[in-house]
Structure formats: C-alpha cells, structure tokens
Design an enzyme around this catalytic site. Structure first.
Site, PDB file in Angstrom:
ATOM      1  N   ASP A 165      -8.580  10.471  11.164  1.00  0.00           N
ATOM      2  CA  ASP A 165      -8.130  10.102   9.921  1.00  0.00           C
ATOM      3  C   ASP A 165      -8.727   8.944   9.344  1.00  0.00           C
ATOM      4  OD1 ASP A 165      -7.589  10.640   7.152  1.00  0.00           O
ATOM      5  OD2 ASP A 165      -5.751  10.344   7.164  1.00  0.00           O
TER       6      ASP A 165
ATOM      7  N   LEU B 294       2.258   9.986   2.002  1.00  0.00           N
ATOM      8  CA  LEU B 294       3.228  10.540   2.977  1.00  0.00           C
ATOM      9  C   LEU B 294       3.828   9.385   3.396  1.00  0.00           C
ATOM     10  CD1 LEU B 294       1.662  12.271   6.169  1.00  0.00           C
ATOM     11  CD2 LEU B 294       2.347  13.565   3.531  1.00  0.00           C
ATOM     12  N   ALA B 295       3.814   7.779   3.300  1.00  0.00           N
ATOM     13  CA  ALA B 295       4.741   6.690   3.104  1.00  0.00           C
ATOM     14  C   ALA B 295       3.521   5.618   2.611  1.00  0.00           C
ATOM     15  CB  ALA B 295       4.276   6.637   4.943  1.00  0.00           C
ATOM     16  N   GLN B 296       4.546   4.496   3.027  1.00  0.00           N
ATOM     17  CA  GLN B 296       4.624   3.300   1.829  1.00  0.00           C
ATOM     18  C   GLN B 296       4.458   2.021   3.251  1.00  0.00           C
ATOM     19  OE1 GLN B 296       6.978   3.464  -1.130  1.00  0.00           O
ATOM     20  NE2 GLN B 296       7.923   2.737  -0.697  1.00  0.00           N
ATOM     21  N   VAL B 297       3.784   1.186   2.495  1.00  0.00           N
ATOM     22  CA  VAL B 297       4.336   0.174   3.236  1.00  0.00           C
ATOM     23  C   VAL B 297       4.646  -1.499   2.993  1.00  0.00           C
ATOM     24  CG1 VAL B 297       2.357  -2.022   4.720  1.00  0.00           C
ATOM     25  CG2 VAL B 297       1.827   0.841   5.345  1.00  0.00           C
TER      26      VAL B 297
ATOM     27  N   GLY C 200       1.251  -1.855  -0.056  1.00  0.00           N
ATOM     28  CA  GLY C 200      -0.075   0.096   0.161  1.00  0.00           C
ATOM     29  C   GLY C 200       0.105   1.066   0.077  1.00  0.00           C
ATOM     30  N   ALA C 201       0.654   2.369  -0.951  1.00  0.00           N
ATOM     31  CA  ALA C 201       1.655   3.735  -0.769  1.00  0.00           C
ATOM     32  C   ALA C 201       0.269   4.642  -0.715  1.00  0.00           C
ATOM     33  CB  ALA C 201       1.953   4.264  -1.961  1.00  0.00           C
ATOM     34  N   ALA C 202       0.616   5.364   0.275  1.00  0.00           N
ATOM     35  CA  ALA C 202      -0.163   6.561   0.916  1.00  0.00           C
ATOM     36  C   ALA C 202       0.757   8.227  -0.183  1.00  0.00           C
ATOM     37  CB  ALA C 202      -0.335   7.021   2.361  1.00  0.00           C
TER      38      ALA C 202
END
Length: 583
Positions: A358, A207-210, A203-205
C-alpha cells in the site's frame, strides 16, 4: 431472482458485540429476526414489478420500526443501527441497479450522443447515492471507496471522481473513545503509558488515526497509531454487506464480475486490523533493509503493539509529492524517484523480501538528511509508514515475473507471452490486456516497434487506453482477467500502479526511462541468482565452472548496458535536457 441472493442478510450477525448480546437480544426480541426473514422471503417471490418496492420498504420500514424501541436498551440500539446500516446498503444497491437497467434499455432507441449523456448522468447519480451511503456508514466503506476511486481503468470517471473526497476526508474518533479502548485492551488508561498524549491526531485514515505522545518511562516522543473503536463492532457485518453487494451486482450484470474485490478485502482487512501483525511486519522490513546500506529507507522502530494500538518512534517527513519542500531543500526529484524505484523493486524481486502493498503518498515521507549524516550522495531519507498490508511472493513467481519484465523491456513478444502464462496462466486471448495491466501502457507501445515501455506516457495514450476499454468492449474482459490472476499478483500490480503514480507526480527530468532501467537491474539480478542456484556441486568442476562463467558474463553484460544508458540519462539531465522520449 434466486433466494440465495438474499441469504447474507439473514445470517446471524457475527460481530463481537452481537455475540456478547445474543442472549439478551433473543429475550427482548424473540420474533424479530424470524419475522424479518419470513416477510422478506415472501416478498422475494412476488412479481418483479413489486419486488424492488417491497425490498426498499422492508429495508427502510424495518429501520423505522426498530427506531421506536431504541430507548429500551443498548441491545436494541445495536440492532437498530445494524438494520439501518443494512438498509442503506440494500436500498442504495437496488435503486442503482434499477437505474442502470432502465438506462441501458434506452441504448437501442436513443441516438448515440444522447445515450452517452444519459449513461453519464446515470453513472453520476449512482455514484452520488453510493458516496452518501458510504459516508453515512463509515467504517470499512470509506476504505472501499478510496480503493474504488483509484480504479480508473475499471470504473467510469464519474464514479472515480465522485469518490475522490473519501481520500482526504477520513473520520476522526474522539479521545474519549480512544481512552475507553485503551483501558479495555490493556487494562490501563493512556496516562499509565504516556505523560503527554495530544488530543488532536496528526493524521487520520479510514481504519486508524495517529497521535503524538511522550512515553512515561523514557520521555521518548512517539507516534501512537490507534484503530477507530467502531470498527470492532461493524467490520464483520460490513464485510458481509460488501460481499452481498458485489455478488448481487454479478447476478444482474455477470459480465462485470467484481467479486474478487470483496474476496481480497475479506483476506486483507483482518490483517490490516491486527496491529500486532503490523508491528511484526515493520520489524521484519526494518531488519531486512538494515543490511542494504545503499538504500536510504527508514522504518520507524516499534516499541510495543496490541491488536488495536501500535506505538512507534516518532519520525516525520513530507509527502513525496510536496515539490516545494523538495526543491526548497535542494533534494533532487530524480534521485527521490530512483530511490523509490529501488526500494520497491527490492521488495518485489529480493529473495525473501517482504512486500509493502500500500505505498501511496500518505504512507511515504521524505525527510532532509542532516549534513554529514549517512552515506552516499543522497541528502534525504525515505520513510515508510503503515505496514499492515504485506505479502510474501513465492520464489517461483518472483523469478517468472522478473523474466516477464526483461522480455517487456526487450520488446520480445514471444517471451512476454510465455512468461505471462507462467506468472498467471494468461492465454493469448487475454495477453494484450494483461501486458497493458502490468505496465500501465497501451499494448501498441509495447510491441511491433511502438517504442517500448521506457517511452514517455502521453495524455493521448492515457485517453486511448480509457476509450479502448469502453469502445472496444475490453472492459468486461479486463474485469474477467483480474478475477483470474493469482491474488498476490493483484497486489503486485497495485504496488506497481501506486509507485508509477508516485513517480509521475514527481515530474522528474529523466521521465520513466530511469525507473525502468532500475527495474531491469533487479529483474536481471533475480534471473542470475536463479541460474546460480541451479548449479550443484563444486564450481571447480569444469561443467559447473563454465556454467558460472556464462551466467556471470551474461549478467555483467546487461549490467554494463544498463549502466551506460543510465549514465547517458545523467548527462542529459546535467545538460538541462527534458525527459527522454523514445519515438
């Protein structure tokens, strides 16, 4: 235009890379900043007709000049990229401002239907320009665009619809940059901590990714959340550019003051970028809900955290709006809706509860509970991710907010106005707008026998809210209203909006009525706890005993009323009736 408008562009860069490079930069380019600032100031005092052209030339031309010395050093590359990012924002901003000023002047000379089409075209052009600049700059501009896309009660649909692609198309940082960041932050490579580390993130957002990984010491499968490395370099500058943008828009269009958006970002973003803080938030929330067994909430355990790296146990599930998964696994949508309502109302009204600010669909997952595992009739768990943005609600605000909601549910306009003032200082002028903002409903539904907040929200009502903001000139009032209320209340409203959207996406058989019944229970509990707190001394003292009995009877009376109504909704659902519509 006052020169103060442009001052954010002339302040020294505050990002870490620039601070480290400041000595070299001053040696290599001793006159660049002074020349750039002096030239822009001179341009700012030229006649209005030339000002916009000069600004665009300065932003674009300055970038072109610096591009010629990119090969000199890393310092030059950084300065060139900083100027390029600034140029994109400044040029897009002033082109859009000019476009709107030209279009708005046509309102007095153009037939209404033609002007509406012209204004819509202007909205679309400016939104596309802004989208292009946001995508090119990336960083926090992606997050800003995601937030703006959800402000459909403030922005025209042309803007919100144009920004929708930013919700799913988030940047992905290459593994090499993640390796470099880990080595810099921990002194060790990724291989020191993990035997396996999947290169492609799950997953990618913004501000960050996992990434999925396996811990070397224990063999445990974990989720590793890593910040996009580029944020450290550009976030401070981008925050200043965001502030500059909204401050400039306010100067040209003072009736649409959105500076509170940038002010909230300046507070919340540093917290979201600190993964150590996020780890602490997750631990606190996990401990809080550990004592409430009736809520099926799962918060992944935190193993360890650094400022830009967070390692958690791997817990997976499906999005709450994945209706095929829910129906295929026999998970009742109405029960999922009720569980979400209980979890987030507990966060809003629970004493000393942390508030997750959020809760959108990407930060919540539903998983099927194994047979025989856990308690209660629910066959699912709710997983909460992303604990970066949390707030603590003052006890006095929780209590006034609870009383406000009870007044809304009772359709008691007098008490609604009283507690609206207690919660946010709202006077009678803004009250109808405020009532609509906290409930997401047209004010006519809330008062004067309109059916109440439990009445199903129709598409006609949504259109009515949107058209009223434009046709009745309420949009500027709403902007001013949101700038007046306490910042923590803005986040509560955001949480309400997101959970309301989650509930609507579930398409439940009971509609919104049950979620408001659940809210009423938590609000009633909060008021009862306040009444009990005011009783001092022994409850054996007759006046105290009488006060305790009166508070308890009032609380139980409302509980019985709410339980009866909830049972009625359950019976309707079992008999196959659709959502309850109050008329």
């Amino acid at each position: 235009m006052s020169l103060r408008t442009f001052t954010p562009l002339f302040r020294p860069w505050t990002c870490r890379t620039c601070i480290q490079r400041s000595t070299t930069a001053k040696t290599s380019f001793p006159n660049w900043k002074a020349t750039y600032a002096t030239q822009t100031i001179r341009n700012a005092v030229k006649p209005k007709k030339k000002r916009r052209r000069v600004l665009l030339a300065t932003a674009g031309g300055g970038t072109a000049v610096l591009a010629g010395v990119v090969a000199v050093s890393d310092d030059a590359k950084h300065i060139a990229r900083a100027a390029q990012r600034t140029g994109r924002v400044v040029s897009t901003l002033f082109v859009c401002i000019n476009d709107y000023r030209v279009t708005l002047k046509l309102s007095t000379t153009t037939p209404p239907d033609d002007y509406t089409a012209l204004l819509s075209s202007c909205h679309k052009r400016c939104a596309l320009r802004t989208l292009s600049a946001m995508q090119a700059n990336g960083s926090i501009f992606i997050k800003l665009g995601q937030h703006l896309s959800s402000l459909n009660y403030l922005l025209p649909p042309e803007w919100c619809d144009t920004f929708i692609p930013l919700q799913d198309k988030c940047p992905v940082s290459p593994l090499a940059s993640i390796e470099e960041m880990c080595l810099k932050d921990t002194g060790q490579p990724l291989s020191h901590f993990f035997t396996e580390f999947e290169e492609v993130p799950i997953g990618a957002a913004s501000l960050a990714q996992v990434h999925r990984a396996v811990v070397r010491e224990t063999g445990e499968h974990v989720a590793v959340k890593v910040q996009h490395p580029s944020l450290d370099e550009w976030a401070p500058l981008d925050l200043k550019l965001t502030h500059f943008t909204f401050a400039t828009l306010k100067r040209f269009f003072p009736e649409y003051d959105l500076t509170w958006l940038s002010e909230e970002m300046e507070i919340s973003l540093p917290q979201e970028l600190n993964f150590e803080r996020e780890g602490q938030n997750a631990i606190r929330a996990r401990e809080y809900f550990a004592h409430i067994e009736e809520l099926p909430v799962i918060i992944p355990r935190v193993l360890w955290a650094k400022r830009r790296i967070l390692v958690m146990e791997f817990v997976s599930g499906h999005r709450p709006d994945d209706l095929n998964f829910l129906d295929g696994e026999g998970i009742d949508r109405d029960e999922v809706s009720a569980a979400l309502a209980r979890i987030f109302n507990e966060m809003i009204f629970g004493r000393e509860a942390p508030l997750h600010c959020d809760p959108h669909g990407g930060n919540i997952a539903i998983r099927k509970k194994k047979p025989g595992y856990g308690q209660g009739k629910r066959n699912f768990d709710v997983i909460l991710y992303d604990h970066g943005l949390y707030r603590d609600i003052p006890l006095s605000l929780r209590r006034s907010y609870a009383k406000l909601w009870l007044a809304v549910l009772e359709e008691d306009e007098g008490l609604m106005r009283k507690y609206a003032h207690e919660v946010s200082g709202i006077d009678d002028k803004y009250f109808p707008l405020f009532a609509s903002a906290i409930t997401g409903r047209d004010y006519t539904v809330l008062a004067n026998g309109g059916g109440g907040v439990a009445k199903a929200r129709t598409s006609e009502e949504r259109e009515s809210i949107g058209s009223s903001l434009v046709d009745d000139g309420l949009l500027s009032q709403l902007v001013q209203l949101l700038g007046k209320v306490p910042r923590v209340l803005l986040l509560i409203l955001k949480t309400n909006d997101l959970t309301r959207s989650l509930d609507e996406n579930l398409h439940t058989r009971q509609g919104s009525a049950r979620t408001f019944l659940i809210l009423a229970r938590y609000a009633s509990r909060t008021v009862y706890e306040e009444q009990m707190d005011f009783i001092k001394g022994s409850i054996l003292w007759p006046p105290n005993a009488f006060s305790v009995l009166r508070a308890w009877l009032g609380y139980k009376r409302l509980e019985l009323k709410l339980s009866s109504y909830e049972l009625y909704l359950d019976v309707r659902r079992l008999l196959g009736f659709g959502p309850l519509v109050v008329v």
